[in-house]
Design a protein around this motif. Structure first.
Motif, PDB file in Angstrom:
ATOM      1  N   MET A   1     -23.563  26.483 -28.796  1.00 43.94           N
ATOM      2  CA  MET A   1     -23.848  27.811 -28.472  1.00 43.94           C
ATOM      3  C   MET A   1     -24.152  28.355 -27.127  1.00 43.94           C
ATOM      4  SD  MET A   1     -25.869  30.506 -30.965  1.00 43.94           S
ATOM      5  CE  MET A   1     -27.632  29.978 -29.970  1.00 43.94           C
ATOM      6  N   ALA A   2     -23.172  29.330 -26.714  1.00 41.42           N
ATOM      7  CA  ALA A   2     -23.654  29.963 -25.178  1.00 41.42           C
ATOM      8  C   ALA A   2     -25.051  30.321 -24.859  1.00 41.42           C
ATOM      9  CB  ALA A   2     -22.440  30.917 -24.917  1.00 41.42           C
ATOM     10  N   ASP A   3     -25.510  30.351 -23.668  1.00 44.50           N
ATOM     11  CA  ASP A   3     -26.581  31.138 -23.406  1.00 44.50           C
ATOM     12  C   ASP A   3     -26.533  32.507 -23.298  1.00 44.50           C
ATOM     13  OD1 ASP A   3     -27.881  28.430 -23.040  1.00 44.50           O
ATOM     14  OD2 ASP A   3     -27.110  28.325 -21.041  1.00 44.50           O
ATOM     15  N   LEU A   4     -25.405  32.879 -22.512  1.00 46.70           N
ATOM     16  CA  LEU A   4     -25.103  34.567 -22.695  1.00 46.70           C
ATOM     17  C   LEU A   4     -23.595  34.753 -22.714  1.00 46.70           C
ATOM     18  CD1 LEU A   4     -25.761  37.247 -21.431  1.00 46.70           C
ATOM     19  CD2 LEU A   4     -25.422  36.359 -19.493  1.00 46.70           C
ATOM     20  N   ILE A   5     -23.244  35.814 -23.425  1.00 44.45           N
ATOM     21  CA  ILE A   5     -21.968  36.060 -23.550  1.00 44.45           C
ATOM     22  C   ILE A   5     -21.899  37.649 -23.041  1.00 44.45           C
ATOM     23  CG2 ILE A   5     -19.961  36.913 -24.951  1.00 44.45           C
ATOM     24  CD1 ILE A   5     -20.530  34.244 -26.571  1.00 44.45           C
ATOM     25  N   VAL A   6     -21.372  37.758 -22.068  1.00 46.33           N
ATOM     26  CA  VAL A   6     -20.839  39.341 -21.597  1.00 46.33           C
ATOM     27  C   VAL A   6     -19.525  39.900 -22.058  1.00 46.33           C
ATOM     28  CG1 VAL A   6     -20.758  41.006 -19.669  1.00 46.33           C
ATOM     29  CG2 VAL A   6     -22.299  38.744 -19.550  1.00 46.33           C
ATOM     30  N   THR A   7     -19.616  40.610 -23.157  1.00 42.57           N
ATOM     31  CA  THR A   7     -18.097  41.166 -23.730  1.00 42.57           C
ATOM     32  C   THR A   7     -17.627  42.224 -23.002  1.00 42.57           C
ATOM     33  OG1 THR A   7     -19.328  42.660 -25.263  1.00 42.57           O
ATOM     34  CG2 THR A   7     -19.359  40.415 -25.933  1.00 42.57           C
ATOM     35  N   ASN A   8     -16.174  42.463 -23.052  1.00 42.61           N
ATOM     36  CA  ASN A   8     -15.549  43.531 -22.775  1.00 42.61           C
ATOM     37  C   ASN A   8     -15.768  43.681 -21.308  1.00 42.61           C
ATOM     38  OD1 ASN A   8     -13.912  45.676 -23.100  1.00 42.61           O
ATOM     39  ND2 ASN A   8     -15.525  47.314 -23.775  1.00 42.61           N
ATOM     40  N   VAL A   9     -15.367  42.931 -20.514  1.00 43.26           N
ATOM     41  CA  VAL A   9     -15.298  43.085 -19.111  1.00 43.26           C
ATOM     42  C   VAL A   9     -13.912  42.899 -18.650  1.00 43.26           C
ATOM     43  CG1 VAL A   9     -17.577  42.371 -18.908  1.00 43.26           C
ATOM     44  CG2 VAL A   9     -15.690  40.518 -18.537  1.00 43.26           C
ATOM     45  N   ARG A  10     -13.431  43.211 -17.557  1.00 36.95           N
ATOM     46  CA  ARG A  10     -12.176  43.395 -16.968  1.00 36.95           C
ATOM     47  C   ARG A  10     -12.051  42.536 -15.465  1.00 36.95           C
ATOM     48  NH1 ARG A  10     -10.202  47.964 -15.075  1.00 36.95           N
ATOM     49  NH2 ARG A  10     -12.373  48.938 -15.133  1.00 36.95           N
ATOM     50  N   PRO A  11     -11.865  41.202 -15.501  1.00 33.95           N
ATOM     51  CA  PRO A  11     -12.022  40.577 -14.334  1.00 33.95           C
ATOM     52  C   PRO A  11     -11.046  41.276 -13.077  1.00 33.95           C
ATOM     53  CG  PRO A  11     -12.083  39.060 -16.146  1.00 33.95           C
ATOM     54  CD  PRO A  11     -11.817  40.526 -16.676  1.00 33.95           C
TER      55      PRO A  11
END
Length: 395
Positions: A1-11
């Motif tokens: 399991m990930a430590d952090l997920i940042v959703t819905n971003v536009r690289p």
């Protein structure tokens, strides 16, 4: 399991994705909209995503940021600034851990997650500044990745004992040692450079030389540096900072200098100051030279200006060089982010799997829009840890 997920971003302004981070690295990139499971999930709100900024030329050891205002004094020359700093720094408690922490926090506020910083080493402070910077970086638990250049601000040969201090700093772990204006400050360019290159080669460290001298005096020193870099086998490990003279010389001379510097693998950092001549930056990049941007000093005894925002420095670079197209504006942002990786000894620095999880989110349509407006950094992630949220520091 990930430590952090940042959703819905536009690289870089592209399609929306979710970025999963684990153990301080980017672990996975998936299309947004799926189920995100992690210790923490942060909604990126469709914001523009950039890698963390890399400040390739800073002086974090000697700022009065966050303290009482200090009026500008002394003479407005390199020699005058050095003398004024030597006379006044003790009264301001420079160097100090607290002041350096304050500067590094401003770096984070503006999205800078790595820096190459010059730290004064001289007969007055010894190596105390290096210890202060190390302690400040540790106080932030490595949120800002700090690489140290032991820097002889007051000259090298004209102050007997400085070469020995630089040697000690290199032995103690400084990534690079510095030099400054071998001709106009020490008045012995061959002697200063020979001494510095001997230490760099013997200790296996890099070399970063401030060069303020313009015109042919600057060009002469570029040639000396390139010759010694090749002779010592230090290609890729030597950097010129400022290097104003490269913008001063005639086009044919400039072209030949860039070719020689590129052959020697010389890197280059600039703070894009106003009223200086533009650099031949396109040719430098075409010839494979690494070019980085930096803030220089921030509210110190050299200048009252600066706030640690490297995106503003990138904007200044674009203005100084008369850039207008989307392609050029985006390329300048790369200079402040991914392509600056070599200045902090990273093989890559971006938004790809395996990169250090350094992320900056801004409310901007695309990369050129972010550059010309320099909006606040809504979210900053440093090494997989959220350090700025809703524009405010949370560490």
């Amino acid at each position: 399991m990930a430590d952090l997920i940042v959703t819905n971003v536009r690289p870089h302004g592209g399609a929306a994705v979710d970025l999963a981070m684990k153990d301080g690295l980017i672990d996975a990139i998936v299309p947004t909209g799926g189920e995100a499971v992690a210790d923490r999930v942060l909604d990126g709100r469709g914001l523009l995503a950039l890698p963390g900024f890399i400040n390739a030329h800073a002086h974090v050891d000697k700022s009065w940021w966050g303290r009482q205002w200090v009026s500008y004094g002394g003479e407005a020359t390199t020699q005058g600034r050095i003398a004024h700093e030597r006379a006044e720094r003790d009264a301001l408690g420079i160097p100090s851990v607290d002041a350096t922490v304050a500067v590094l926090r401003e770096f984070l506020r503006h999205g800078t997650t790595a820096t190459r910083t010059h730290v004064d080493v001289d007969l007055g402070v010894g190596t105390r500044g290096i210890e202060s910077v190390k302690e400040a970086a540790a106080a932030l638990d490595g949120a800002v990745d700090v690489e140290i250049v032991a820097f002889p601000q007051d000259g090298v040969l004209r102050r007997p004992g400085v070469l020995e201090l630089l040697d000690r700093a290199a032995e103690a772990g400084a990534a690079s040692i510095g030099g400054i204006d071998p001709a106009s400050l020490d008045r012995d360019p061959v002697g200063q450079l020979d001494g510095l290159f001997e230490i760099a080669a013997r200790r296996g460290v890099g070399l970063d030389i401030h060069l303020h001298d313009g015109g042919e005096l600057g060009a002469f020193q570029f040639e000396l540096i390139a010759d010694r870099t090749i002779a010592a086998g230090l290609q890729g490990r030597v950097v010129v900072s400022h290097g104003f003279g490269l913008g001063d010389v005639a086009p044919a001379r400039q072209e030949a200098l860039v070719d020689r510097l590129a052959e020697a693998g010389i890197g280059w950092t600039t703070v894009a100051p106003v009223r200086t001549a533009p650099l031949p930056w396109r040719r430098m990049l075409e010839r494979g030279m690494h070019l980085g941007l930096g803030t220089d000093g921030i509210r110190d005894l050299w200048s009252p200006f600066g706030d640690g925002d490297l995106l503003k420095i990138a904007l200044g670079f674009a203005r100084l060089h008369g850039l207008r197209t989307d392609e050029d504006l985006a390329r300048v942002v790369e200079l402040a982010t991914s392509s600056a990786a070599p200045f902090v000894h990273r093989g890559s620095h971006g938004l790809s799997v395996g990169d250090r999880a350094d992320l900056v989110l801004l409310d901007a349509e695309n990369v050129p829009d972010a550059l010309v407006r320099t909006p606040r950094r809504e979210v900053v992630v440093a090494g997989g840890r959220v350090v700025v949220e809703d524009g405010e520091l949370v560490i």
